[in-house]
Design a protein around this motif. Structure first.
Motif, mmCIF file in Angstrom:
data_model
loop_
_atom_site.group_PDB
_atom_site.id
_atom_site.type_symbol
_atom_site.label_atom_id
_atom_site.label_comp_id
_atom_site.label_asym_id
_atom_site.label_seq_id
_atom_site.Cartn_x
_atom_site.Cartn_y
_atom_site.Cartn_z
ATOM 1 N N ASN A 97 39.891 33.906 43.184
ATOM 2 C CA ASN A 97 40.397 32.773 42.396
ATOM 3 C C ASN A 97 40.000 32.927 40.930
ATOM 4 O O ASN A 97 40.833 32.756 40.028
ATOM 5 C CB ASN A 97 39.867 31.459 42.967
ATOM 6 C CG ASN A 97 40.210 30.273 42.071
ATOM 7 O OD1 ASN A 97 39.332 29.655 41.494
ATOM 8 N ND2 ASN A 97 41.484 29.975 41.914
ATOM 9 N N LEU A 98 38.724 33.260 40.679
ATOM 10 C CA LEU A 98 38.289 33.421 39.291
ATOM 11 C C LEU A 98 39.051 34.571 38.627
ATOM 12 O O LEU A 98 39.473 34.467 37.472
ATOM 13 C CB LEU A 98 36.771 33.670 39.245
ATOM 14 C CG LEU A 98 35.922 32.432 39.585
ATOM 15 C CD1 LEU A 98 34.471 32.816 39.866
ATOM 16 C CD2 LEU A 98 35.979 31.397 38.459
ATOM 17 N N GLY A 99 39.282 35.644 39.379
ATOM 18 C CA GLY A 99 40.067 36.762 38.831
ATOM 19 C C GLY A 99 41.472 36.309 38.459
ATOM 20 O O GLY A 99 42.015 36.707 37.423
ATOM 21 N N SER A 100 42.059 35.449 39.294
ATOM 22 C CA SER A 100 43.423 34.969 38.992
ATOM 23 C C SER A 100 43.434 34.047 37.782
ATOM 24 O O SER A 100 44.431 33.944 37.078
ATOM 25 C CB SER A 100 44.010 34.249 40.217
ATOM 26 O OG SER A 100 43.453 32.956 40.363
ATOM 27 N N VAL A 101 42.310 33.375 37.544
ATOM 28 C CA VAL A 101 42.204 32.517 36.353
ATOM 29 C C VAL A 101 42.118 33.389 35.100
ATOM 30 O O VAL A 101 42.764 33.118 34.085
ATOM 31 C CB VAL A 101 40.953 31.601 36.467
ATOM 32 C CG1 VAL A 101 40.641 30.904 35.160
ATOM 33 C CG2 VAL A 101 41.159 30.574 37.580
ATOM 34 N N PHE A 102 41.345 34.481 35.205
ATOM 35 C CA PHE A 102 41.159 35.343 34.033
ATOM 36 C C PHE A 102 42.370 36.252 33.781
ATOM 37 O O PHE A 102 42.579 36.706 32.672
ATOM 38 C CB PHE A 102 39.905 36.229 34.218
ATOM 39 C CG PHE A 102 38.632 35.448 34.446
ATOM 40 C CD1 PHE A 102 38.406 34.242 33.773
ATOM 41 C CD2 PHE A 102 37.652 35.901 35.325
ATOM 42 C CE1 PHE A 102 37.240 33.516 33.980
ATOM 43 C CE2 PHE A 102 36.477 35.171 35.541
ATOM 44 C CZ PHE A 102 36.274 33.973 34.866
ATOM 45 N N ASP A 103 43.143 36.515 34.843
ATOM 46 C CA ASP A 103 44.257 37.466 34.705
ATOM 47 C C ASP A 103 45.458 36.962 35.509
ATOM 48 O O ASP A 103 45.903 37.612 36.455
ATOM 49 C CB ASP A 103 43.792 38.850 35.210
ATOM 50 C CG ASP A 103 44.842 39.924 34.952
ATOM 51 O OD1 ASP A 103 45.749 39.687 34.133
ATOM 52 O OD2 ASP A 103 44.748 40.992 35.584
ATOM 53 N N ALA A 104 45.988 35.810 35.108
ATOM 54 C CA ALA A 104 47.035 35.148 35.897
ATOM 55 C C ALA A 104 48.296 35.989 36.022
ATOM 56 O O ALA A 104 48.975 35.957 37.051
ATOM 57 C CB ALA A 104 47.368 33.790 35.293
ATOM 58 N N LYS A 105 48.597 36.762 35.007
ATOM 59 C CA LYS A 105 49.887 37.481 35.055
ATOM 60 C C LYS A 105 49.899 38.545 36.162
ATOM 61 O O LYS A 105 50.965 38.936 36.624
ATOM 62 C CB LYS A 105 50.258 38.065 33.697
ATOM 63 C CG LYS A 105 49.355 39.129 33.154
ATOM 64 C CD LYS A 105 49.850 39.599 31.787
ATOM 65 C CE LYS A 105 49.019 40.759 31.249
ATOM 66 N NZ LYS A 105 47.568 40.536 31.297
#
Ligand code: SF4
Length: 410
Positions: A97-105
């Protein structure tokens, strides 16, 4: 594995299309709904009925973590979080989840919709507190942490009072930050809808007592999404009515989840989301069906009617992961007996420490009291770097061959 082979091993439910539509709709609405109403990210054990009653749209990062795991996207996203200093030992739902926040694209669905607020309940673990604090700092938005004391010895009145006071604070927090009011009539209606879905989900799980079982664990894992994500909605009730009718039809016609059910097993802990169907097929090859599990039952606790907030406080404090090893042992023994299983498999999940700690003690107790064999399998729900496929297959093979010799249905 080709789709053709998968169809032979797994009988697809007709309602699979309904489930897909329902979940796609939820995530699609989530993309735009923030323009019209507040969006809250919530933990899976948060009392979402309150949010639903206030027309606040809930999003579950843990469900999104499972989705990332199933799409094999959790590891690349976890690596983004790890590059920012988050330990690889943290829960893979949190890291992805945190990874998706930092790199949503580069995240499935383009990441989750931006939240306006965060609601975190520590009835499932303590990781969520630090995870949500990191989210609150990142987005600079309000966070409410609901503290439910761990139940070493049942639910005491003073614990209920302590949690109930926080429920009232949470309502005040939500009213303050959203400028909406909680109406008790609306809350009661939402609890009623939640309970109807909970009852239906419990009845569907109970239908797996039939021989042969109409569902295998992957069916249950996939179909639990609405009881978590759409709890308290008419959509969840409608979906589970339809699913129950289909599962009843399977039972009436003697339709098995497997091509042939020879062994009945219990599964403990969260699913292996990465390679879900491939992993459980190793058991299917032996005719072993997971007819029950301890995970999907975690959302089966009914909310009693009394005073709505107190009922919610009691229900959310007594969730499975907030209770002692003795409680978990007794519950698992009851399931082993009720579902008439031949053995059990415990997933020692590197991500989920609260679920996995104590499994060796529980396993010893289960075998001592029921005589049933079981084994502990080490893996991770989403992070396939912690999963060794060949050694796992060898362990499954050894267990199943021993079970075949013991039960004699090879
Ligand atoms: S540590 Fe376990 S309970 Fe906590 S968020 Fe991760 S999977 Fe859920």
């Amino acid at each position: 594995m080709t789709e053709g082979k998968r169809e032979k091993k797994y009988k697809k439910l007709r309602t699979a299309a309904d489930l897909e539509r329902l979940m796609t709709r939820h995530y699609t609405i989530g993309k735009f709904v923030g323009r019209f109403k507040p969006v809250a990210w919530v933990t899976s054990g948060a009392p979402v009925e309150i949010l639903r009653a206030m027309d606040i749209f809930p999003i579950y990062p843990e469900n999104y973590g499972a989705l990332c795991g199933a799409r094999l996207a959790a590891v690349p996203l976890a690596q983004v979080a790890e590059a920012q200093g988050y330990s690889p030992d943290l829960c893979s739902y949190a890291r992805s989840n945190l990874g998706s926040v930092f790199d949503a694209k580069n995240a499935p669905l383009g990441g989750l919709p931006r939240p306006h607020l965060l609601i975190c309940c520590n009835n499932i673990c303590s990781t969520v507190v630090k995870w949500y604090e990191a989210l609150a700092a990142h987005y600079n938005i309000p966070l409410f942490v609901l503290d439910t004391p761990f139940l070493h010895d049942g639910l005491a009145d003073h614990t209920v009072h302590y949690v109930l006071a926080q429920f009232r604070e949470m309502v005040a927090f939500l009213e303050h930050h959203t400028r909406r009011t909680l109406h008790l009539r609306k809350l009661s209606e939402t609890i009623e809808l939640a309970n109807r879905a909970i009852v239906l989900w419990g009845e569907i799980r109970a239908l797996c007592k039939a021989k042969p079982s109409p569902l295998n664990a992957p069916d249950l894992f996939v179909n639990m999404a609405p009881i978590v994500v759409l709890r308290g909605t008419k959509e969840a009730v409608g979906f589970y009515k339809k699913l129950k009718a289909e599962v009843e039809e399977r039972v009436e016609c003697g339709i098995s989840a497997l091509p042939e059910e020879r062994y009945r097993l219990l599964w403990d802990n969260i699913a292996i989301w990465h390679h879900l169907f491939r992993f459980y097929r190793y058991f299917v090859d032996y005719g072993a069906c997971f007819v029950v599990d301890t995970y999907t039952g975690a959302w089966s606790t009914q909310i009693q009617w009394n005073e709505p907030l107190e009922s919610l406080a009691r229900a959310y404090t007594t969730v499975f992961l907030n209770q002692s090893l003795e409680y978990r042992t007794e519950l698992t023994i009851r399931l082993l007996n009720e579902y008439e299983v031949d053995g059990f498999v415990m997933h020692c999940n590197r991500s989920c420490k609260p679920y996995s700690l104590g499994q060796y003690a529980i396993k010893a107790e289960l075998t001592a009291r029921t005589g049933l064999p079981g084994f502990i399998l080490e893996s991770d729900m989403c992070d396939y770097r912690a999963h060794a496929d060949e050694p796992t297959r060898t362990r499954i093979q050894t267990f199943m061959e021993a079970l075949t010799t013991r039960v004699g249905r090879g």
